[in-house]
Scaffold this motif. Structure first.
Motif, PDB file in Angstrom:
ATOM      1  N   VAL A 186       0.832  -1.217   0.000  1.00 42.73           N
ATOM      2  CA  VAL A 186       0.000   0.000   0.000  1.00 42.73           C
ATOM      3  C   VAL A 186       0.864   1.264   0.000  1.00 42.73           C
ATOM      4  O   VAL A 186       0.355   2.355   0.223  1.00 42.73           O
ATOM      5  N   GLN A 187       2.182   1.082  -0.245  1.00 43.92           N
ATOM      6  CA  GLN A 187       3.078   2.247  -0.158  1.00 43.92           C
ATOM      7  C   GLN A 187       3.221   3.024  -1.457  1.00 43.92           C
ATOM      8  O   GLN A 187       3.655   4.175  -1.426  1.00 43.92           O
ATOM      9  N   ALA A 188       2.927   2.423  -2.585  1.00 43.18           N
ATOM     10  CA  ALA A 188       3.171   3.112  -3.866  1.00 43.18           C
ATOM     11  C   ALA A 188       2.508   4.483  -3.843  1.00 43.18           C
ATOM     12  O   ALA A 188       1.322   4.603  -3.525  1.00 43.18           O
ATOM     13  N   HIS A 189       3.286   5.517  -4.172  1.00 45.64           N
ATOM     14  CA  HIS A 189       2.759   6.882  -4.088  1.00 45.64           C
ATOM     15  C   HIS A 189       1.731   7.180  -5.159  1.00 45.64           C
ATOM     16  O   HIS A 189       0.955   8.120  -5.034  1.00 45.64           O
ATOM     17  N   SER A 190       1.762   6.435  -6.252  1.00 47.25           N
ATOM     18  CA  SER A 190       0.838   6.710  -7.355  1.00 47.25           C
ATOM     19  C   SER A 190       0.717   5.446  -8.202  1.00 47.25           C
ATOM     20  O   SER A 190       1.459   4.467  -7.990  1.00 47.25           O
ATOM     21  N   GLY A 191      -0.175   5.496  -9.172  1.00 47.90           N
ATOM     22  CA  GLY A 191      -0.326   4.354 -10.084  1.00 47.90           C
ATOM     23  C   GLY A 191       0.946   4.126 -10.885  1.00 47.90           C
ATOM     24  O   GLY A 191       1.341   2.975 -11.132  1.00 47.90           O
ATOM     25  N   SER A 192       1.595   5.198 -11.288  1.00 45.00           N
ATOM     26  CA  SER A 192       2.825   5.053 -12.084  1.00 45.00           C
ATOM     27  C   SER A 192       3.921   4.392 -11.256  1.00 45.00           C
ATOM     28  O   SER A 192       4.656   3.536 -11.747  1.00 45.00           O
ATOM     29  N   GLN A 193       4.013   4.787  -9.964  1.00 42.66           N
ATOM     30  CA  GLN A 193       5.043   4.159  -9.134  1.00 42.66           C
ATOM     31  C   GLN A 193       4.687   2.728  -8.740  1.00 42.66           C
ATOM     32  O   GLN A 193       5.577   1.908  -8.521  1.00 42.66           O
ATOM     33  N   ALA A 194       3.403   2.426  -8.701  1.00 39.55           N
ATOM     34  CA  ALA A 194       3.001   1.030  -8.496  1.00 39.55           C
ATOM     35  C   ALA A 194       3.506   0.203  -9.677  1.00 39.55           C
ATOM     36  O   ALA A 194       4.080  -0.881  -9.501  1.00 39.55           O
ATOM     37  N   ASN A 195       3.332   0.727 -10.883  1.00 41.32           N
ATOM     38  CA  ASN A 195       3.809  -0.003 -12.065  1.00 41.32           C
ATOM     39  C   ASN A 195       5.336  -0.090 -12.075  1.00 41.32           C
ATOM     40  O   ASN A 195       5.904  -1.146 -12.365  1.00 41.32           O
ATOM     41  N   MET A 196       5.986   1.018 -11.744  1.00 41.29           N
ATOM     42  CA  MET A 196       7.454   1.009 -11.727  1.00 41.29           C
ATOM     43  C   MET A 196       7.969  -0.041 -10.733  1.00 41.29           C
ATOM     44  O   MET A 196       8.838  -0.858 -11.057  1.00 41.29           O
ATOM     45  N   GLY A 197       7.390  -0.038  -9.541  1.00 43.74           N
ATOM     46  CA  GLY A 197       7.806  -1.001  -8.521  1.00 43.74           C
ATOM     47  C   GLY A 197       7.564  -2.430  -8.980  1.00 43.74           C
ATOM     48  O   GLY A 197       8.399  -3.320  -8.775  1.00 43.74           O
ATOM     49  N   ALA A 198       6.424  -2.642  -9.618  1.00 42.02           N
ATOM     50  CA  ALA A 198       6.084  -3.999 -10.062  1.00 42.02           C
ATOM     51  C   ALA A 198       7.006  -4.453 -11.180  1.00 42.02           C
ATOM     52  O   ALA A 198       7.531  -5.574 -11.152  1.00 42.02           O
ATOM     53  N   TYR A 199       7.237  -3.594 -12.177  1.00 35.05           N
ATOM     54  CA  TYR A 199       8.107  -4.006 -13.300  1.00 35.05           C
ATOM     55  C   TYR A 199       9.509  -4.328 -12.784  1.00 35.05           C
ATOM     56  O   TYR A 199      10.076  -5.369 -13.092  1.00 35.05           O
ATOM     57  N   PHE A 200      10.072  -3.372 -12.009  1.00 34.90           N
ATOM     58  CA  PHE A 200      11.457  -3.574 -11.572  1.00 34.90           C
ATOM     59  C   PHE A 200      11.569  -4.662 -10.506  1.00 34.90           C
ATOM     60  O   PHE A 200      12.631  -5.241 -10.328  1.00 34.90           O
ATOM     61  N   GLY A 201      10.456  -4.918  -9.800  1.00 35.35           N
ATOM     62  CA  GLY A 201      10.487  -5.985  -8.810  1.00 35.35           C
ATOM     63  C   GLY A 201      10.698  -7.345  -9.446  1.00 35.35           C
ATOM     64  O   GLY A 201      11.404  -8.189  -8.898  1.00 35.35           O
ATOM     65  N   VAL A 202      10.110  -7.564 -10.607  1.00 34.33           N
ATOM     66  CA  VAL A 202      10.136  -8.925 -11.176  1.00 34.33           C
ATOM     67  C   VAL A 202      10.837  -9.030 -12.527  1.00 34.33           C
ATOM     68  O   VAL A 202      10.964 -10.136 -13.062  1.00 34.33           O
ATOM     69  N   LEU A 203      11.272  -7.886 -13.092  1.00 35.35           N
ATOM     70  CA  LEU A 203      11.921  -7.925 -14.411  1.00 35.35           C
ATOM     71  C   LEU A 203      13.295  -7.277 -14.339  1.00 35.35           C
ATOM     72  O   LEU A 203      13.632  -6.595 -13.366  1.00 35.35           O
TER      73      LEU A 203
END
Ligand SMILES: Cc1ncc(COP(=O)(O)O)c(C=O)c1O
Length: 423
Positions: free
Chosen positions: A92-109
């Motif tokens: 629940v920490q992602a500051h925005s939708g874009s950072q949620a995507n950034m965190g998700a992409y870099f987390g697993v790719l």
């Protein structure tokens, strides 16, 4: 001690600007598909003293002392999100939708990996591979689109491109698409090529919370979202995922994509998830969908072409050329705002015009539904929109139409004239 004077005394210039936007929000009909009106309680949580706390890390594993309470708040938000959507893990920490995507992409790719997502000019988001976004610069995006006839996602093309490019990730979920997405079909294609299946549910997460749209969580490995659209929460991001991705996703969000968590926003997210779990939210989410359907059907009856013919969610795109070949989305958006109806220009599939001009407008019903409008008002509104566009050069007709718009707006304001929490 801290100054306890209200904003209106401490900084009247800024207070007046906020007040001015309250007036704008109250006096015009708000049809931007990604917006909503937050409650007073949401403003209280979001504006709370939790803003003061630094808490890099996650509950129980912080880099600062004094995090006992914010740990509880974050755990509450996580547990509520997991329970609301049936997810194994929530960030629940992602500051925005874009950072949620950034965190998700870099987390697993890894940088340079191939991702298959929707074309940006047919509904995808900037973070789905735009060259001006980190996504397009750091990953190799391949794009699928809609069928030119049906204007619905071409699943044959998705499958063909998946087999041709063997992406590490496939993304479904969009900023401008009005039909229900077949999660199971996407899952099957992802499995065929051994890709991670990510759903970007930023736009539809509120409908999913209210059971008015199929839930992607049982099908997807990762679901990213925003909390400030139909969900009616604070501005912010959310990532839901399977347990096996929990650690890499958390690392992708913090420390990779961002620093200290914004605890006041996390508290407001906890409130939003609680409110979404209550029965009246389910009714609200279904009403958003009913309103959008009636609005689109009314406009279609008045001669406006609706992209993919109808809507099954909270939004739809309409083609200005069905009113007049020369009319652009830009001109229509500016004109409607001047007349008291606020929405945005939007590219439509295979749009010959630039994204700054466009041939379409995007219309969404979360805000007007919060304001209390129902099907009856959608019929009035749909007729008004088309009449304004058709009669835009008739001064007398426009004056009368403007009066009718303002009567409707005055009858259904998002906020009462003087609400608590007002500056
Ligand atoms: C599909 C989609 N993903 C991501 C985002 C990004 O959200 P934010 O504006 O909070 O960064 C949006 C925003 O509208 C969106 O529509």
């Amino acid at each position: 001690m801290i100054d306890t004077r209200p904003l209106s005394e401490l900084d009247p210039e800024l207070a007046a600007l906020i007040e001015k936007d309250v007036t704008r929000q109250r006096s015009k009909i708000q049809l931007i598909a990604s917006e909503n009106f937050v409650s007073v309680a949401m403003m209280q949580a979001s504006g709370s003293v939790l803003s003061n706390k630094y808490s890099e890390g996650y509950p129980g594993r912080r880099y600062y002392e004094g995090c006992q309470v914010v740990d509880e708040v974050e755990n509450l938000a996580r547990e509520r999100a997991k329970s609301l959507f049936g997810a194994e893990h929530a960030n629940v920490q992602a500051h925005s939708g874009s950072q949620a995507n950034m965190g998700a992409y870099f987390g697993v790719l890894d940088p340079g990996d191939t991702i298959l997502g929707m074309r940006l000019d047919q509904g995808g988001h900037l973070t789905h591979g735009s060259p001006v976004s980190f996504s397009g610069q750091l990953f190799n995006f391949v794009a699928y689109g809609v069928d030119p006839e049906t204007e619905m996602i071409d699943m044959d093309e998705v499958r063909r491109l998946a087999h041709e490019h063997r992406p590490k990730m496939i993304i479904a979920g969009y900023s401008a698409y009005s039909r229900i997405i077949d999660w199971a079909q996407f899952r099957a294609i992802a499995d065929e090529v051994d890709a991670i299946f990510l759903v970007d549910a930023a736009h539809i997460i509120g409908l999913i919370a209210g059971r008015a749209h199929p839930n992607p969580v049982p099908h997807a490995d990762i679901v990213t979202a925003t909390t400030h659209k139909a969900l009616r929460g604070p501005r912010g991001g959310l990532v839901l995922c399977r347990e096996e991705f929990a650690k890499p996703i958390d690392k992708g969000v913090f420390p990779f994509a961002q620093g200290g968590s914004i605890n006041n926003q996390i508290a407001a997210k906890a409130l939003a998830f609680e409110l979404c779990a209550r029965p009246d939210f389910e009714e609200y989410a279904h009403q958003i969908v009913r309103n959008a359907a009636v609005l689109a059907d009314t406009m279609a009856d008045e001669g406006m072409r609706i992209v993919s013919q109808k809507t099954e969610n909270h939004m739809f795109l309409s083609d200005m050329r069905s009113i007049d070949e020369e009319l652009t989305g830009k001109e229509a958006g500016i004109l409607l705002d001047q007349m008291g109806i606020t929405l945005n220009r939007n590219s439509i599939p295979f749009d010959p015009r630039s994204p700054f001009v466009t041939s379409g407008i995007r219309i969404g019903t979360p805000s007007v539904t919060t304001a209390g409008m129902r099907q009856e008002q959608m019929v009035t509104l749909g007729t008004l929109i088309v009449q304004i566009l058709r009669q835009r050069n008739d001064e007398v007709a426009m004056k009368e139409l403007g009066t009718r718009v303002h009567e409707l707006a005055d009858e259904f304001p998002g906020y009462p004239e003087d609400f608590p929490g007002h500056v």
